[in-house]
Motif scaffolding. Structure first.
Motif, short mmCIF file in Angstrom:
data_model
loop_
_atom_site.label_atom_id
_atom_site.label_comp_id
_atom_site.label_asym_id
_atom_site.label_seq_id
_atom_site.Cartn_x
_atom_site.Cartn_y
_atom_site.Cartn_z
N HIS A 109 28.01 131.71 72.25
CA HIS A 109 28.57 130.32 72.92
C HIS A 109 29.82 130.32 72.65
O HIS A 109 30.63 131.42 71.92
N ILE A 110 30.60 129.30 73.35
CA ILE A 110 31.97 129.12 73.62
C ILE A 110 32.24 128.54 71.82
O ILE A 110 31.40 128.14 71.28
N ILE A 111 33.61 128.90 71.78
CA ILE A 111 33.94 128.52 70.39
C ILE A 111 35.15 127.53 70.47
O ILE A 111 36.11 127.65 70.67
N PRO A 112 34.73 126.33 70.16
CA PRO A 112 35.68 125.13 70.25
C PRO A 112 36.50 125.36 69.10
O PRO A 112 36.28 125.56 68.14
N LEU A 113 37.79 125.20 69.18
CA LEU A 113 38.75 125.35 68.11
C LEU A 113 39.26 124.09 67.67
O LEU A 113 39.50 123.23 68.53
N PRO A 114 39.63 123.95 66.29
CA PRO A 114 40.12 122.69 65.91
C PRO A 114 41.40 122.28 66.25
O PRO A 114 42.21 123.25 66.70
N GLN A 115 41.91 120.89 66.33
CA GLN A 115 43.28 120.47 66.44
C GLN A 115 44.09 121.23 65.22
O GLN A 115 43.81 121.25 64.17
N SER A 116 45.31 121.80 65.60
CA SER A 116 46.03 122.53 64.84
C SER A 116 47.54 122.68 65.40
O SER A 116 47.92 122.77 66.78
N PRO A 117 48.53 122.30 64.64
CA PRO A 117 49.89 122.44 65.01
C PRO A 117 50.18 123.90 65.39
O PRO A 117 51.25 123.95 66.31
N LEU A 118 49.43 124.94 65.10
CA LEU A 118 49.93 126.08 65.37
C LEU A 118 49.42 126.59 66.88
O LEU A 118 50.28 127.14 67.52
N LEU A 119 48.44 125.83 67.18
CA LEU A 119 47.98 125.93 68.59
C LEU A 119 48.82 125.18 69.48
O LEU A 119 49.23 125.53 70.49
N ASP A 120 49.06 124.16 69.13
CA ASP A 120 50.18 123.08 69.70
C ASP A 120 51.34 123.78 69.95
O ASP A 120 51.94 123.77 71.26
N SER A 121 52.01 124.36 69.05
CA SER A 121 53.29 125.20 69.44
C SER A 121 53.05 126.42 70.03
O SER A 121 53.82 126.76 70.77
N PHE A 122 51.91 127.05 70.05
CA PHE A 122 51.55 128.33 70.72
C PHE A 122 51.70 127.90 72.32
O PHE A 122 52.37 128.82 72.95
N PHE A 123 50.95 126.95 72.67
CA PHE A 123 50.86 126.44 74.03
C PHE A 123 52.25 125.81 74.75
O PHE A 123 52.49 126.25 75.77
N SER A 124 52.87 124.96 73.50
CA SER A 124 54.14 124.68 74.11
C SER A 124 55.18 125.53 74.34
O SER A 124 55.96 125.49 75.39
N SER A 125 54.89 126.68 73.72
CA SER A 125 55.92 127.88 73.72
C SER A 125 55.82 128.36 75.08
O SER A 125 56.84 129.14 75.57
N MET A 126 54.60 128.39 75.87
CA MET A 126 54.46 129.18 77.19
C MET A 126 54.67 128.30 78.08
O MET A 126 54.89 128.93 79.38
N LEU A 127 54.93 126.98 78.32
CA LEU A 127 54.96 126.32 79.27
C LEU A 127 56.39 126.55 80.16
O LEU A 127 56.38 126.72 81.40
N PRO A 128 57.60 126.99 79.52
CA PRO A 128 58.59 127.28 80.25
C PRO A 128 58.42 128.46 81.26
O PRO A 128 59.06 128.82 81.85
N TYR A 129 57.50 129.43 80.70
CA TYR A 129 57.25 130.47 81.08
C TYR A 129 56.74 130.72 82.81
O TYR A 129 57.38 131.40 83.61
N PHE A 130 56.04 129.32 83.10
CA PHE A 130 55.92 129.03 84.53
C PHE A 130 56.81 128.59 85.45
O PHE A 130 56.60 128.74 86.58
N ASP A 131 58.00 128.51 84.97
CA ASP A 131 59.20 128.37 85.83
C ASP A 131 59.87 129.40 86.01
O ASP A 131 60.94 129.36 86.68
#
Length: 272
Positions: A109-131
């Motif tokens: 099955h799909i694996i839902p991941l818990p809320q985590s500051p580490l995940l938030d930081s990881f994805f936030s760091s990638m947003l500028p890449y799309f510009d």
């Protein structure tokens, strides 16, 4: 265009559905981490359905079948970041960890991941890449995948067992697989691959097991599932046709009437 994608390289993708409602089938060749930024993502597997909203993240293991339904929510379109954990990069990552990986049951099955500051930081760091006006350097992409795996390791103790499995589908019980996955609208060749068979061998084994052709059997099974959902679960045709494996409502209605003598709309109108 119903879906817009920003793809700086093959591994990191920003996707935005400009349609209110959008469907697709998925059979991932690579493990993927998906973070929903806005809107809603419904993932339907053979025996389980997930709904993900803004801020939620999940790991989609490779070689798993699913129907994806994206829609807007709270007036915002579906947007997500998808990070593909490619096999080549994962092999490099696990090269020196072969003896450190515990053997546990594989996840179907799909694996839902818990809320985590580490995940938030990881994805936030990638947003500028799309510009960026140029392609993201491959080495940086590789580092981001390493970072993603390291974050996953901190959130799920069994993740290494899943990500370090580089085996390809082997020959499995065809009847059990098809009975569990017939509603997914993928090419016959893909059904063969996922059961560990060439197309020729798949058709031969299928004929032996079901005494009919794959396409005829798939159509009948999908229509039987639709009939049950319309009559017993009292669902609407517009909500059923895609989930049972039909690409459009008109084809579904035509096949349904040919099978049962009345269209889905006539059937649901008669029950009122």
């Amino acid at each position: 265009m119903p879906v817009r994608q920003t793809n700086n390289n093959a591994e990191i993708v920003f996707t935005c559905s400009e349609a209110v409602f959008y469907n697709t089938e998925l059979i991932a060749e690579e493990h993927s981490i998906v973070r929903v930024l806005s809107g809603e993502l419904k993932v339907i597997q053979a025996n389980k359905t997930y709904v993900f909203g803004a801020g939620e993240t999940h790991l989609f293991p490779r070689h798993r079948l699913a129907t994806l339904i994206t829609s807007e929510k709270d007036g915002l379109p579906y947007q997500a970041i998808i990070v593909k954990l490619t096999q080549d990069v994962l092999r490099d990552f696990y090269e020196q960890k072969k003896n450190q990986i515990a053997i546990v049951p594989k996840s179907e099955h799909i694996i839902p991941l818990p809320q985590s500051p580490l995940l938030d930081s990881f994805f936030s760091s990638m947003l500028p890449y799309f510009d960026l006006e140029y392609k993201l350097p491959q080495e940086l992409s590789k580092l981001k995948i390493y970072e993603a795996v390291t974050v996953l390791q901190s959130l799920n103790k069994d993740i290494d067992n899943i990500l370090s499995d580089f085996s390809e589908p082997h020959k499995i019980n065809l009847v059990e697989f098809m009975e569990r996955n017939y509603m997914f609208n993928i090419p016959i060749e893909k059904f063969g691959y996922l059961t560990g068979r060439s197309l020729t061998t798949f058709k031969r084994d299928f004929k032996k097991a079901f005494s009919t052709t794959p396409q005829k059997w798939l159509t009948e099974k999908r229509l039987e599932r639709a009939y049950y959902q319309l009559t017993k679960e009292r669902r609407k045709p517009i909500d059923v046709f895609y989930e049972v494996g039909f690409e459009n409502l008109s084809h579904f209605s035509y096949a349904f009437k040919k099978q049962f003598g009345q269209s889905p709309t006539e059937l649901t109108t008669a029950r009122k």
